[in-house]
Write a protein that holds these residues in place. Structure first.
Motif, PDB file in Angstrom:
ATOM      1  N   TYR A 146      51.614  32.791  61.001  1.00 59.37           N
ATOM      2  CA  TYR A 146      50.251  32.307  60.736  1.00 59.37           C
ATOM      3  C   TYR A 146      49.961  31.057  61.564  1.00 59.37           C
ATOM      4  N   GLU A 147      50.908  30.141  61.612  1.00 57.53           N
ATOM      5  CA  GLU A 147      50.719  28.904  62.379  1.00 57.53           C
ATOM      6  C   GLU A 147      50.437  29.213  63.842  1.00 57.53           C
ATOM      7  N   GLN A 148      51.264  30.063  64.445  1.00 57.26           N
ATOM      8  CA  GLN A 148      51.101  30.383  65.861  1.00 57.26           C
ATOM      9  C   GLN A 148      49.769  31.068  66.117  1.00 57.26           C
ATOM     10  N   TRP A 149      49.380  31.950  65.202  1.00 58.96           N
ATOM     11  CA  TRP A 149      48.120  32.664  65.355  1.00 58.96           C
ATOM     12  C   TRP A 149      46.936  31.708  65.339  1.00 58.96           C
TER      13      TRP A 149
ATOM     14  N   LEU B 259      47.093  28.306  65.913  1.00 62.16           N
ATOM     15  CA  LEU B 259      47.213  27.294  66.973  1.00 62.16           C
ATOM     16  C   LEU B 259      46.856  27.838  68.349  1.00 62.16           C
ATOM     17  N   CYS B 260      47.015  29.149  68.560  1.00 60.40           N
ATOM     18  CA  CYS B 260      46.697  29.695  69.875  1.00 60.40           C
ATOM     19  C   CYS B 260      45.199  29.705  70.151  1.00 60.40           C
ATOM     20  N   GLN B 261      44.395  29.437  69.138  1.00 55.35           N
ATOM     21  CA  GLN B 261      42.944  29.396  69.314  1.00 55.35           C
ATOM     22  C   GLN B 261      42.503  28.162  70.095  1.00 55.35           C
TER      23      GLN B 261
ATOM     24  N   ARG C 248      49.030  39.681  62.604  1.00 54.61           N
ATOM     25  CA  ARG C 248      50.101  40.562  63.059  1.00 54.61           C
ATOM     26  C   ARG C 248      49.582  41.808  63.786  1.00 54.61           C
ATOM     27  N   ILE C 249      48.280  41.925  63.971  1.00 52.86           N
ATOM     28  CA  ILE C 249      47.757  43.047  64.746  1.00 52.86           C
ATOM     29  C   ILE C 249      48.230  42.899  66.187  1.00 52.86           C
ATOM     30  N   GLU C 250      48.868  43.953  66.696  1.00 54.78           N
ATOM     31  CA  GLU C 250      49.544  43.860  67.990  1.00 54.78           C
ATOM     32  C   GLU C 250      48.572  43.638  69.153  1.00 54.78           C
ATOM     33  N   ASN C 251      47.411  44.256  69.087  1.00 54.23           N
ATOM     34  CA  ASN C 251      46.408  44.104  70.139  1.00 54.23           C
ATOM     35  C   ASN C 251      45.607  42.826  69.880  1.00 54.23           C
ATOM     36  N   GLU C 252      45.831  41.816  70.692  1.00 52.49           N
ATOM     37  CA  GLU C 252      45.164  40.529  70.488  1.00 52.49           C
ATOM     38  C   GLU C 252      43.665  40.610  70.709  1.00 52.49           C
ATOM     39  N   ASN C 253      43.202  41.632  71.407  1.00 51.66           N
ATOM     40  CA  ASN C 253      41.770  41.788  71.649  1.00 51.66           C
ATOM     41  C   ASN C 253      41.071  42.633  70.590  1.00 51.66           C
ATOM     42  N   ASN C 254      41.851  43.163  69.650  1.00 53.97           N
ATOM     43  CA  ASN C 254      41.249  43.891  68.542  1.00 53.97           C
ATOM     44  C   ASN C 254      40.331  42.921  67.784  1.00 53.97           C
TER      45      ASN C 254
ATOM     46  N   ARG D 158      39.841  35.158  63.425  1.00 47.69           N
ATOM     47  CA  ARG D 158      40.319  33.801  63.711  1.00 47.69           C
ATOM     48  C   ARG D 158      39.207  32.930  64.280  1.00 47.69           C
ATOM     49  N   GLU D 159      38.479  33.463  65.247  1.00 41.00           N
ATOM     50  CA  GLU D 159      37.420  32.684  65.882  1.00 41.00           C
ATOM     51  C   GLU D 159      36.370  32.252  64.871  1.00 41.00           C
ATOM     52  N   HIS D 160      35.972  33.166  64.005  1.00 42.26           N
ATOM     53  CA  HIS D 160      34.956  32.832  63.003  1.00 42.26           C
ATOM     54  C   HIS D 160      35.458  31.725  62.065  1.00 42.26           C
ATOM     55  N   PHE D 161      36.705  31.848  61.630  1.00 41.84           N
ATOM     56  CA  PHE D 161      37.272  30.840  60.720  1.00 41.84           C
ATOM     57  C   PHE D 161      37.326  29.471  61.394  1.00 41.84           C
ATOM     58  N   ILE D 162      37.817  29.416  62.622  1.00 40.00           N
ATOM     59  CA  ILE D 162      37.930  28.132  63.316  1.00 40.00           C
ATOM     60  C   ILE D 162      36.550  27.522  63.565  1.00 40.00           C
ATOM     61  N   GLN D 163      35.580  28.356  63.897  1.00 37.77           N
ATOM     62  CA  GLN D 163      34.215  27.841  64.085  1.00 37.77           C
ATOM     63  C   GLN D 163      33.661  27.249  62.797  1.00 37.77           C
TER      64      GLN D 163
END
Length: 231
Positions: free
Chosen positions: A17-20, A22-24, A208-214, A221-226
């Motif tokens: 979760y942290e890595q997911w 932080l990569c944003q 954990r979805i393998e396709n990062e562009n899914n 993630r983007e919506h949450f960070i925004q």
């Protein structure tokens, strides 16, 4: 100035979760929140909260003792339940942006007054748990149009991963279902009526979805960070 996101302690999977998150952006710092850390007070430093996956929610929190026999006694942690109940009390009082993933969705539903299915196969539905070798299942998802989730992901259908044996039974009165699996299991919840409090609840594991562009990964993630950045 960095934004601070509290991520609830879920044991060995916590770094995923942290890595997911932080990569944003480089503009994010993480606080691990949990009863083992005895750091509920640090929630005051958090601009957003991520409720992670993990153990079954104890049925006493949603008044269905008959579900206890359907739960894994080695996969419940009432200390975690109590801690995260206190987290939710703070989050909803102060309207902190919240992302609930898997157990996180279920726990928020229970906190707001909803109930859970104790074991999905026991009601005649497909197995939504991981495969025996520990890999997530993948299946189709239908997103209801004219929902916040449809706006977030920009899709009304797609593929998501799955690793849970419990699910939403009755949504809390203040929430509505925004997505289903192909066999009718609830895959997402959101506010029934628009609120100023950002709340995103998903049953799958976007981290954990393998396709990062899914879009069911990236857009969540983007919506949450925004939302956190704007709060």
């Amino acid at each position: 100035m960095k934004i601070t996101i509290g991520i609830t302690d879920c044991g060995e999977k916590h770094p995923i979760y942290e890595q997911w998150i932080l990569c944003q952006s480089d503009n994010i710092q993480i606080i691990k929140l949990g009863y083992r850390q005895q750091n509920l007070h640090e929630i005051e430093k958090c601009n957003g909260i991520l409720l992670t996956g993990g153990e079954d929610v104890h049925p006493r929190f949603y008044n269905k003792p008959e579900n206890l026999s359907l739960c894994n006694p080695d996969f419940m942690d009432e200390q975690r339940d109590v801690f995260e109940w206190n987290v939710c009390e703070y989050v909803f009082k102060h309207k902190i942006p919240l992302l609930g993933i898997c157990r996180g969705l279920q726990f928020v539903n229970v906190f707001l007054g909803g109930t859970l299915v104790g074991d999905i196969p026991s009601i005649g539905k497909n197995n939504h748990s991981k495969y025996y070798e520990g890999k997530d299942r993948y299946h189709a998802i239908e997103v209801l149009p004219d929902t916040s989730l449809a706006h977030i992901v920009g899709e009304t259908a797609g593929e998501i991963n799955s690793a849970h044996h419990q699910s939403v039974e009755k949504p809390a009165e203040s929430l509505r279902i925004n997505a289903f699996s192909d066999d009718g299991i609830v895959e997402g919840l959101e506010w029934k009526t628009p609120q100023s409090h950002s709340l995103t609840l998903v049953q799958w594991h976007p981290e954990r979805i393998e396709n990062e562009n899914n879009p069911f990964n990236r857009c969540i993630r983007e919506h949450f960070i925004q939302a956190v950045s704007a709060s």
